[in-house]
Design an enzyme around this catalytic site. Structure first.
Site, PDB file in Angstrom:
ATOM      1  N   TRP A 156       0.841  -1.223   0.000  1.00 25.00           N
ATOM      2  CA  TRP A 156       0.000   0.000   0.000  1.00 25.00           C
ATOM      3  C   TRP A 156       0.866   1.259   0.000  1.00 25.00           C
ATOM      4  CZ3 TRP A 156      -1.369  -2.887   4.836  1.00 25.00           C
ATOM      5  CH2 TRP A 156      -2.333  -3.848   4.625  1.00 25.00           C
ATOM      6  N   THR A 158       2.130   4.641  -1.261  1.00 23.49           N
ATOM      7  CA  THR A 158       1.704   5.729  -2.150  1.00 23.49           C
ATOM      8  C   THR A 158       2.865   6.134  -3.066  1.00 23.49           C
ATOM      9  OG1 THR A 158       0.123   6.493  -0.512  1.00 23.49           O
ATOM     10  CG2 THR A 158       0.773   8.095  -2.201  1.00 23.49           C
ATOM     11  N   HIS A 278     -36.231  22.345   3.270  1.00 21.12           N
ATOM     12  CA  HIS A 278     -36.604  21.306   4.243  1.00 21.12           C
ATOM     13  C   HIS A 278     -35.593  21.319   5.390  1.00 21.12           C
ATOM     14  CE1 HIS A 278     -39.479  20.005   1.366  1.00 21.12           C
ATOM     15  NE2 HIS A 278     -38.601  19.491   0.524  1.00 21.12           N
ATOM     16  N   GLY A 340     -31.038   9.820  -5.089  1.00 20.90           N
ATOM     17  CA  GLY A 340     -30.644   8.849  -6.132  1.00 20.90           C
ATOM     18  C   GLY A 340     -29.514   9.377  -6.990  1.00 20.90           C
ATOM     19  N   GLU A 363      -2.047   6.545   7.366  1.00 23.65           N
ATOM     20  CA  GLU A 363      -1.338   7.321   8.399  1.00 23.65           C
ATOM     21  C   GLU A 363      -1.921   7.118   9.803  1.00 23.65           C
ATOM     22  OE1 GLU A 363       0.444  11.032   7.622  1.00 23.65           O
ATOM     23  OE2 GLU A 363       0.156  10.823   5.467  1.00 23.65           O
ATOM     24  N   THR A 365      -5.045   4.483  11.519  1.00 28.42           N
ATOM     25  CA  THR A 365      -6.505   4.425  11.396  1.00 28.42           C
ATOM     26  C   THR A 365      -7.172   5.286  12.482  1.00 28.42           C
ATOM     27  OG1 THR A 365      -6.727   2.569  12.921  1.00 28.42           O
ATOM     28  CG2 THR A 365      -6.339   2.018  10.585  1.00 28.42           C
TER      29      THR A 365
HETATM   30  C1  FAD Z   1      -4.504   4.225  -0.281  1.00 27.20           C
HETATM   31  C2  FAD Z   1      -3.513   3.868   0.783  1.00 27.20           C
HETATM   32  C3  FAD Z   1      -2.285   4.507   0.808  1.00 27.20           C
HETATM   33  C4  FAD Z   1      -1.324   4.154   1.769  1.00 27.20           C
HETATM   34  N1  FAD Z   1      -0.080   4.743   1.724  1.00 27.20           N
HETATM   35  C5  FAD Z   1       0.888   4.263   2.566  1.00 27.20           C
HETATM   36  C6  FAD Z   1       2.240   4.737   2.425  1.00 27.20           C
HETATM   37  O1  FAD Z   1       2.555   5.588   1.582  1.00 27.20           O
HETATM   38  N2  FAD Z   1       3.191   4.208   3.247  1.00 27.20           N
HETATM   39  C7  FAD Z   1       2.894   3.262   4.188  1.00 27.20           C
HETATM   40  O2  FAD Z   1       3.793   2.820   4.891  1.00 27.20           O
HETATM   41  N3  FAD Z   1       1.609   2.801   4.332  1.00 27.20           N
HETATM   42  C8  FAD Z   1       0.621   3.262   3.544  1.00 27.20           C
HETATM   43  N4  FAD Z   1      -0.667   2.782   3.659  1.00 27.20           N
HETATM   44  C9  FAD Z   1      -0.950   1.745   4.649  1.00 27.20           C
HETATM   45  C10 FAD Z   1      -1.776   2.242   5.821  1.00 27.20           C
HETATM   46  O3  FAD Z   1      -0.995   3.094   6.620  1.00 27.20           O
HETATM   47  C11 FAD Z   1      -2.310   1.017   6.583  1.00 27.20           C
HETATM   48  O4  FAD Z   1      -3.264   0.371   5.748  1.00 27.20           O
HETATM   49  C12 FAD Z   1      -2.933   1.413   7.894  1.00 27.20           C
HETATM   50  O5  FAD Z   1      -1.939   1.840   8.811  1.00 27.20           O
HETATM   51  C13 FAD Z   1      -3.718   0.265   8.541  1.00 27.20           C
HETATM   52  O6  FAD Z   1      -2.967  -0.916   8.589  1.00 27.20           O
HETATM   53  P1  FAD Z   1      -3.619  -2.282   8.076  1.00 27.20           P
HETATM   54  O7  FAD Z   1      -4.198  -2.030   6.744  1.00 27.20           O
HETATM   55  O8  FAD Z   1      -2.617  -3.350   8.207  1.00 27.20           O
HETATM   56  O9  FAD Z   1      -4.814  -2.568   9.074  1.00 27.20           O
HETATM   57  P2  FAD Z   1      -4.711  -3.393  10.408  1.00 27.20           P
HETATM   58  O10 FAD Z   1      -3.598  -2.899  11.232  1.00 27.20           O
HETATM   59  O11 FAD Z   1      -4.760  -4.845  10.079  1.00 27.20           O
HETATM   60  O12 FAD Z   1      -6.080  -2.984  11.124  1.00 27.20           O
HETATM   61  C14 FAD Z   1      -7.326  -3.579  10.777  1.00 27.20           C
HETATM   62  C15 FAD Z   1      -8.406  -2.960  11.664  1.00 27.20           C
HETATM   63  O13 FAD Z   1      -8.126  -3.232  13.037  1.00 27.20           O
HETATM   64  C16 FAD Z   1      -8.031  -2.018  13.769  1.00 27.20           C
HETATM   65  N5  FAD Z   1      -6.996  -2.162  14.781  1.00 27.20           N
HETATM   66  C17 FAD Z   1      -5.715  -2.584  14.599  1.00 27.20           C
HETATM   67  N6  FAD Z   1      -5.066  -2.597  15.763  1.00 27.20           N
HETATM   68  C18 FAD Z   1      -5.940  -2.151  16.699  1.00 27.20           C
HETATM   69  C19 FAD Z   1      -5.879  -1.929  18.105  1.00 27.20           C
HETATM   70  N7  FAD Z   1      -4.753  -2.123  18.793  1.00 27.20           N
HETATM   71  N8  FAD Z   1      -6.985  -1.499  18.746  1.00 27.20           N
HETATM   72  C20 FAD Z   1      -8.127  -1.255  18.060  1.00 27.20           C
HETATM   73  N9  FAD Z   1      -8.249  -1.441  16.741  1.00 27.20           N
HETATM   74  C21 FAD Z   1      -7.184  -1.887  16.067  1.00 27.20           C
HETATM   75  C22 FAD Z   1      -7.677  -0.954  12.725  1.00 27.20           C
HETATM   76  O14 FAD Z   1      -8.051   0.331  13.170  1.00 27.20           O
HETATM   77  C23 FAD Z   1      -8.480  -1.443  11.541  1.00 27.20           C
HETATM   78  O15 FAD Z   1      -9.804  -1.020  11.681  1.00 27.20           O
HETATM   79  C24 FAD Z   1      -1.632   3.166   2.736  1.00 27.20           C
HETATM   80  C25 FAD Z   1      -2.903   2.548   2.726  1.00 27.20           C
HETATM   81  C26 FAD Z   1      -3.824   2.873   1.763  1.00 27.20           C
HETATM   82  C27 FAD Z   1      -5.139   2.159   1.753  1.00 27.20           C
END
Ligand code: FAD
Length: 380
Positions: A156, A158, A278, A340, A363, A365
C-alpha cells in the site's frame, strides 16, 4: 495573543493553489478516478509553481515554507480531488524523516533531488502483516561490512510505481519490536528492489498505491537514515508532522461536499419547493459547515504548533481523527442530500464518499488515533 487572520502571503498561496485546482485538477478528477490514472503532467506543473515539496528548506533548494502553508495547499488541492492531492503531496511523507533525521549529505542529495527535478519519493512502513502495528514489521536488515542488506515486502505504498527513492523501515530482529527498527533511503534502481502490482482501489483511484519487494537489496552505510532502535521513533515523529495534512485534506473534501450540496439543494425541488427549504436537509448541510470550520481550526493549530516548536502531538491526532471521521460522515450525508443522483457517477458526490474512506485508514486508522490520544491522556 490569538490571531486567526491570514497574512497576505497566505492569501496569495490560497489563490494560487485554488486557481491551480480549478483549472488543472477539478476538470480531470472524474476521468482520472475512472481510469485509475495519476496525471503526471499535473504533478510536473504543480512542482514548477512550487506547490510540491513546499517544506524543503531554502538551503536544499526549497521554498522553506512551514507546515501551515503545506496544510493550506493540501486543503486547496483536496477540494479538486483527494486522490490527485494525496499523490501530489506524498513526497512530504518521504522528505519529513530526512529533514528530521538525515545527515547533511543525505539532505543535500535527496532533498536536493526533490527540488531540482519533478521526482517522487515514497515512505514505506506498512507490510502485509503490519500496518497499524508498525513495531511488528518483518522486513529485515543485516549489516554486511559497510553495507546493509534488506529483505522483505512493503505494501500500500503511495507513489511506489513512480518514486525515484524510498524511505524504508526494517528490523534487525523481529523479536526486538520497536527496538530493532532502523530506516534507510533506498534508490529506485538498486538491484533487488522491485515494484509490485498497483492496487485497484475503492477511492482515491487517481493516486498510485503499490507494493515493493526487497530481495538482497544492498544499501550503503551512507544511506542509513536512522540506526537500529531509532527508526520507530523517527516513523512516529514523521506521522506527528504529517497527520495535520490529513485534516487539511479532509477539510478540502468537506468544503467540496458543502458547496456541491448547497448548489444542489437550491435547485432540486420536492413537494413543490427546493429541498434547501426542508429543515432536515438544512440540518445535514449545517453540520457539514460546522465540521469544515472545526477541522480547519484543528489542522491549523496542529500545523502552527509544529511551526512554532510547540510539542503537542495530541493535536495532530485530533486533526487527523476528527478530520477523517468528519469527512466520511460529511461525504455520506452529501450522497444523502443528492438522493438517487448521489448514488450515480454523473454527479460528483459518490466519488467524494469513496475518496473519504481512506482518510480513516492511512497514516494511522481512526482507532489507532484514539489509542494515541488515550495514551497521552493517561500518560502512557
Ligand atoms: C490508499 C492507501 C495509501 C497508503 N499509503 C501508505 C504509504 O505511503 N506508506 C505506508 O507505509 N503505508 C501506507 N498505507 C498503509 C496504511 O498506513 C495502513 O493500511 C494502515 O496503517 C492500517 O494498517 P492495516 O491495513 O494493516 O490494518 P490493520 O492494522 O490490520 O487494522 C485492521 C483494523 O483493526 C483495527 N486495529 C488494529 N489494531 C488495533 C488496536 N490495537 N486497537 C483497536 N483497533 C485496532 C484498525 O483500526 C483497523 O480497523 C496506505 C494505505 C492505503 C489504503
Amino acid at each position: 495573543m490569538v490571531d486567526f487572520s491570514l497574512s497576505e502571503e497566505h492569501k496569495g498561496l490560497i489563490e494560487t493553489a485554488r486557481r491551480f485546482t480549478k483549472e488543472r485538477i477539478t476538470p480531470i478528477a472524474a476521468a482520472c478516478d475512472h481510469e485509475s490514472r495519476f496525471p503526471m503532467d499535473v504533478f510536473k506543473e504543480a512542482w514548477e509553481i512550487g506547490l510540491v515539496n513546499p517544506t524543503v528548506p531554502a538551503e536544499y533548494g526549497g521554498s522553506g515554507m512551514g507546515e501551515l502553508e503545506n496544510a493550506i495547499i493540501t486543503e486547496e488541492l483536496a477540494y479538486g480531488c483527494t486522490g490527485i492531492q494525496t499523490s501530489l503531496l506524498a513526497n512530504g511523507l518521504a522528505l519529513t524523516p530526512i529533514k528530521l533525521g538525515g545527515s547533511e549529505e543525505q539532505k543535500k542529495k535527496y532533498l536536493g533531488l526533490l527540488t531540482s527535478e519533478p521526482v517522487m519519493a515514497s515512505y514505506a512502513t506498512s507490510e502485509p502483516d503490519a500496518g497499524s502495528d508498525v513495531a511488528g514489521i518483518q522486513t529485515r536488515f543485516a549489516q554486511h561490512g559497510d553495507d546493509y542488506v534488506l529483505n522483505g515486502q512493503k505494501c500500500w505504498i503511495t507513489n511506489a510505481s513512480y518514486a525515484r527513492f524510498y524511505v524504508i523501515f526494517a528490523t534487525s530482529n523481529t523479536e526486538l519490536r520497536h527496538r530493532g527498527i532502523a530506516a534507510f533511503i533506498v534508490d529506485r534502481d538498486t538491484p533487488g528492489l522491485r515494484v509490485g502490482k498497483k492496487e485497484d482501489k475503492l477511492g482515491q483511484r487517481a493516486s498510485d498505491t503499490a507494493q515493493i519487494f526487497l530481495e538482497d537489496v544492498v544499501v550503503p552505510k551512507a544511506n542509513l537514515l536512522a540506526p537500529e532502535g531509532k527508526g520507530f521513533k523517527l516513523a512516529m515523529e514523521t506521522f506527528n508532522q504529517t497527520r495535520p495534512d490529513i485534516g487539511a485534506g479532509a477539510t478540502g473534501l468537506m468544503r467540496r461536499c458543502l458547496d456541491e450540496c448547497v448548489a444542489y439543494a437550491k435547485e432540486r425541488k420536492t413537494f413543490g419547493t427546493p429541498i434547501a427549504n426542508h429543515q432536515l436537509v438544512q440540518w445535514m448541510i449545517a453540520e457539514m459547515a460546522i465540521r469544515v470550520e472545526a477541522t480547519r481550526l484543528l489542522y491549523q493549530k496542529a500545523a502552527w504548533n509544529l511551526d512554532h516548536g510547540v510539542r503537542d502531538p495530541i493535536v495532530s491526532s485530533f486533526a487527523k481523527a476528527y478530520g477523517a471521521d468528519s469527512a466520511m460522515q460529511t461525504a455520506v450525508d452529501a450522497v444523502q442530500v443528492f438522493g438517487g443522483n448521489g448514488y450515480v457517477k454523473e454527479y460528483p458526490v459518490e466519488k467524494l464518499m469513496r475518496d473519504a474512506k481512506v482518510l480513516q485508514i492511512y497514516e494511522g486508522t481512526s482507532q489507532i488515533q484514539r489509542i494515541v490520544i488515550a495514551k497521552q491522556l493517561f500518560g502512557g
